[in-house]
Design a protein around this motif. Structure first.
Motif, PDB file in Angstrom:
ATOM      1  N   PRO A 239     -13.712   4.228  -0.021  1.00  0.00           N
ATOM      2  CA  PRO A 239     -12.376   4.471  -0.593  1.00  0.00           C
ATOM      3  C   PRO A 239     -11.280   4.141   0.417  1.00  0.00           C
ATOM      4  N   THR A 240     -10.164   3.642  -0.081  1.00  0.00           N
ATOM      5  CA  THR A 240      -9.054   3.254   0.783  1.00  0.00           C
ATOM      6  C   THR A 240      -7.769   3.950   0.336  1.00  0.00           C
ATOM      7  N   VAL A 241      -6.948   4.312   1.319  1.00  0.00           N
ATOM      8  CA  VAL A 241      -5.710   5.044   1.056  1.00  0.00           C
ATOM      9  C   VAL A 241      -4.533   4.244   1.618  1.00  0.00           C
ATOM     10  N   TYR A 242      -3.566   3.923   0.746  1.00  0.00           N
ATOM     11  CA  TYR A 242      -2.376   3.215   1.198  1.00  0.00           C
ATOM     12  C   TYR A 242      -1.299   4.229   1.559  1.00  0.00           C
ATOM     13  N   LEU A 243      -0.972   4.295   2.841  1.00  0.00           N
ATOM     14  CA  LEU A 243       0.014   5.249   3.338  1.00  0.00           C
ATOM     15  C   LEU A 243       1.424   4.699   3.136  1.00  0.00           C
ATOM     16  N   MET A 244       2.319   5.591   2.725  1.00  0.00           N
ATOM     17  CA  MET A 244       3.688   5.174   2.416  1.00  0.00           C
ATOM     18  C   MET A 244       4.687   6.148   3.031  1.00  0.00           C
ATOM     19  N   GLN A 245       5.665   5.589   3.725  1.00  0.00           N
ATOM     20  CA  GLN A 245       6.748   6.400   4.279  1.00  0.00           C
ATOM     21  C   GLN A 245       7.992   6.321   3.400  1.00  0.00           C
ATOM     22  N   PHE A 246       8.181   5.173   2.755  1.00  0.00           N
ATOM     23  CA  PHE A 246       9.334   4.957   1.888  1.00  0.00           C
ATOM     24  C   PHE A 246       8.844   4.436   0.537  1.00  0.00           C
TER      25      PHE A 246
ATOM     26  N   ALA B   7      -3.309  -4.542  -3.652  1.00  0.00           N
ATOM     27  CA  ALA B   7      -4.711  -4.895  -3.880  1.00  0.00           C
ATOM     28  C   ALA B   7      -5.573  -4.345  -2.750  1.00  0.00           C
ATOM     29  N   GLY B   8      -6.662  -3.725  -3.126  1.00  0.00           N
ATOM     30  CA  GLY B   8      -7.574  -3.158  -2.129  1.00  0.00           C
ATOM     31  C   GLY B   8      -7.367  -1.683  -1.882  1.00  0.00           C
ATOM     32  N   ALA B   9      -6.217  -1.139  -2.333  1.00  0.00           N
ATOM     33  CA  ALA B   9      -5.933   0.291  -2.138  1.00  0.00           C
ATOM     34  C   ALA B   9      -6.319   1.058  -3.401  1.00  0.00           C
ATOM     35  N   ARG B  10      -6.966   2.201  -3.213  1.00  0.00           N
ATOM     36  CA  ARG B  10      -7.444   2.985  -4.353  1.00  0.00           C
ATOM     37  C   ARG B  10      -6.800   4.365  -4.455  1.00  0.00           C
TER      38      ARG B  10
ATOM     39  N   SER C 298      -0.941  -0.538   6.486  1.00  0.00           N
ATOM     40  CA  SER C 298      -1.083  -1.983   6.364  1.00  0.00           C
ATOM     41  C   SER C 298      -1.931  -2.341   5.147  1.00  0.00           C
ATOM     42  N   ALA C 299      -1.301  -2.977   4.159  1.00  0.00           N
ATOM     43  CA  ALA C 299      -2.055  -3.417   2.984  1.00  0.00           C
ATOM     44  C   ALA C 299      -3.094  -4.457   3.379  1.00  0.00           C
ATOM     45  N   ARG C 300      -2.785  -5.258   4.385  1.00  0.00           N
ATOM     46  CA  ARG C 300      -3.735  -6.279   4.837  1.00  0.00           C
ATOM     47  C   ARG C 300      -4.994  -5.629   5.402  1.00  0.00           C
ATOM     48  N   SER C 301      -4.819  -4.555   6.151  1.00  0.00           N
ATOM     49  CA  SER C 301      -5.971  -3.850   6.704  1.00  0.00           C
ATOM     50  C   SER C 301      -6.866  -3.313   5.595  1.00  0.00           C
ATOM     51  N   LEU C 302      -6.253  -2.698   4.588  1.00  0.00           N
ATOM     52  CA  LEU C 302      -7.044  -2.139   3.491  1.00  0.00           C
ATOM     53  C   LEU C 302      -7.729  -3.234   2.690  1.00  0.00           C
ATOM     54  N   HIS C 303      -7.083  -4.386   2.570  1.00  0.00           N
ATOM     55  CA  HIS C 303      -7.715  -5.500   1.866  1.00  0.00           C
ATOM     56  C   HIS C 303      -8.950  -5.972   2.624  1.00  0.00           C
ATOM     57  N   ARG C 304      -8.859  -6.001   3.955  1.00  0.00           N
ATOM     58  CA  ARG C 304     -10.024  -6.376   4.763  1.00  0.00           C
ATOM     59  C   ARG C 304     -11.175  -5.406   4.522  1.00  0.00           C
ATOM     60  N   VAL C 305     -10.852  -4.120   4.501  1.00  0.00           N
ATOM     61  CA  VAL C 305     -11.879  -3.104   4.282  1.00  0.00           C
ATOM     62  C   VAL C 305     -12.489  -3.243   2.898  1.00  0.00           C
ATOM     63  N   ALA C 306     -11.638  -3.382   1.884  1.00  0.00           N
ATOM     64  CA  ALA C 306     -12.124  -3.475   0.510  1.00  0.00           C
ATOM     65  C   ALA C 306     -13.001  -4.706   0.306  1.00  0.00           C
ATOM     66  N   THR C 307     -12.706  -5.770   1.035  1.00  0.00           N
ATOM     67  CA  THR C 307     -13.501  -6.996   0.922  1.00  0.00           C
ATOM     68  C   THR C 307     -14.851  -6.841   1.606  1.00  0.00           C
ATOM     69  N   ALA C 308     -14.841  -6.243   2.794  1.00  0.00           N
ATOM     70  CA  ALA C 308     -16.075  -6.119   3.579  1.00  0.00           C
ATOM     71  C   ALA C 308     -16.955  -4.962   3.134  1.00  0.00           C
ATOM     72  N   ALA C 309     -16.343  -3.881   2.650  1.00  0.00           N
ATOM     73  CA  ALA C 309     -17.104  -2.690   2.265  1.00  0.00           C
ATOM     74  C   ALA C 309     -16.441  -2.051   1.052  1.00  0.00           C
ATOM     75  N   PRO C 310     -16.593  -2.642  -0.126  1.00  0.00           N
ATOM     76  CA  PRO C 310     -15.895  -2.149  -1.315  1.00  0.00           C
ATOM     77  C   PRO C 310     -16.284  -0.737  -1.735  1.00  0.00           C
ATOM     78  N   CYS C 311     -17.367  -0.200  -1.172  1.00  0.00           N
ATOM     79  CA  CYS C 311     -17.788   1.158  -1.530  1.00  0.00           C
ATOM     80  C   CYS C 311     -16.989   2.230  -0.799  1.00  0.00           C
TER      81      CYS C 311
END
Length: 269
Positions: free
Chosen positions: A184-191, A203-206, A169-182
């Motif tokens: 690291p976030t991983v965007y998981l992809m199946q396709f 945005a928010g995924a590193r 969920s990109a939205r989940s990672l954006h929430r994390v990046a906003t609340a705790a930018p320190c």
């Protein structure tokens, strides 16, 4: 395969050493630490009374002797269940002996963090938030609060971070990046979607987290991700030929149910 490598690939135990012991149990994570895994992967869900527990599925039916959605059960309800009974007990031939009920009760994220803290060596954590959920936003909030309690979400320690948060969920990672930018976030992809084909991430995924099937079908995508400046963590890599592919492509982390075998293949056993 020779042990020499241009860089050290991190070996991440998927739901613990989940081929040898029931996934997401204390037994599986103890086995992964014993095997020498560099990091531990877990999924987290929020119980009805606000506890983060390590359970993959929305419901407990597959991995326990109970029934029902995690979000509708309280921690005490989950603690009464056996999360190891589904896995053939004759499969467990190595320590720890997961026949001990204390090793197969529901595992809270707090207990897993304590296990890592007491391990005596650096072990990283890759924590996946599961979606969709009835607790929209609360999972990330509780997760960050818990990580702060353990000193794992401090901006002062960002350069030595031992935890990262993953999600489809990109939205989940954006929430994390906003609340705790320190963190690291991983965007998981199946396709491989058209909008991300050039190597960009939401945005928010590193860090990029493609599945091994995606990597097999589109090996050039890994190079595009690297050219875009992203690290690549691939899941779930169990077969020797897939490990070799990841090595050739220069990925930074391999997430596997078989950490001991992968470490051996990489010449680190």
């Amino acid at each position: 395969m020779t042990p020499a490598r241009q860089h050290r690939i991190q070996v991440v135990a998927h739901r613990g050493a989940s081929e040898d012991a029931p996934e997401h149990t204390l037994a599986a994570y103890m086995k992964a630490i014993e095997d020498g895994a560099d990091a531990l992967e877990c999924d987290v869900r929020l119980t009805a009374d606000g506890h983060l527990v390590c359970v993959h599925d929305r419901r407990v039916n597959r991995t326990s002797n109970g029934r029902g959605a995690v979000s509708a059960l309280e921690l005490a309800d989950l603690a009464a269940l056996d999360f190891g009974n589904w896995k053939g007990r004759e499969d467990a031939t190595e320590s720890p002996d997961w026949r001990d009920p204390s090793l197969t009760s529901v595992l809270t994220l707090e207990r897993l963090l304590e296990l890592v803290a007491d391990s005596g060596r650096r072990i990283e954590l890759a924590i996946e938030t599961k979606h969709p959920t009835r607790w929209a936003g609360q999972v990330e909030q509780r997760l960050i609060e818990l990580l702060e309690r353990f000193g794992l979400a401090s901006p002062e320690r960002a350069s030595e971070s031992t935890v990262r948060i993953m999600s489809f969920s990109a939205r989940s990672l954006h929430r994390v990046a906003t609340a705790a930018p320190c963190i690291p976030t991983v965007y998981l992809m199946q396709f491989l979607s058209l909008r991300l084909r050039d190597g960009r991430l939401p945005a928010g995924a590193r860090i990029a987290g493609p599945g091994i099937r995606l990597v097999r079908n589109h090996p050039g995508f890994v190079e595009r991700l690297h050219q875009a400046g992203h690290r690549v963590h691939v899941w779930t890599v169990d077969e020797p030929e897939d490990v070799e592919l990841c090595v050739r492509l220069g990925v930074e982390a391999i997430i596997t149910n078989r950490p001991k075998q992968v470490l051996s293949q990489l010449g680190r056993a």
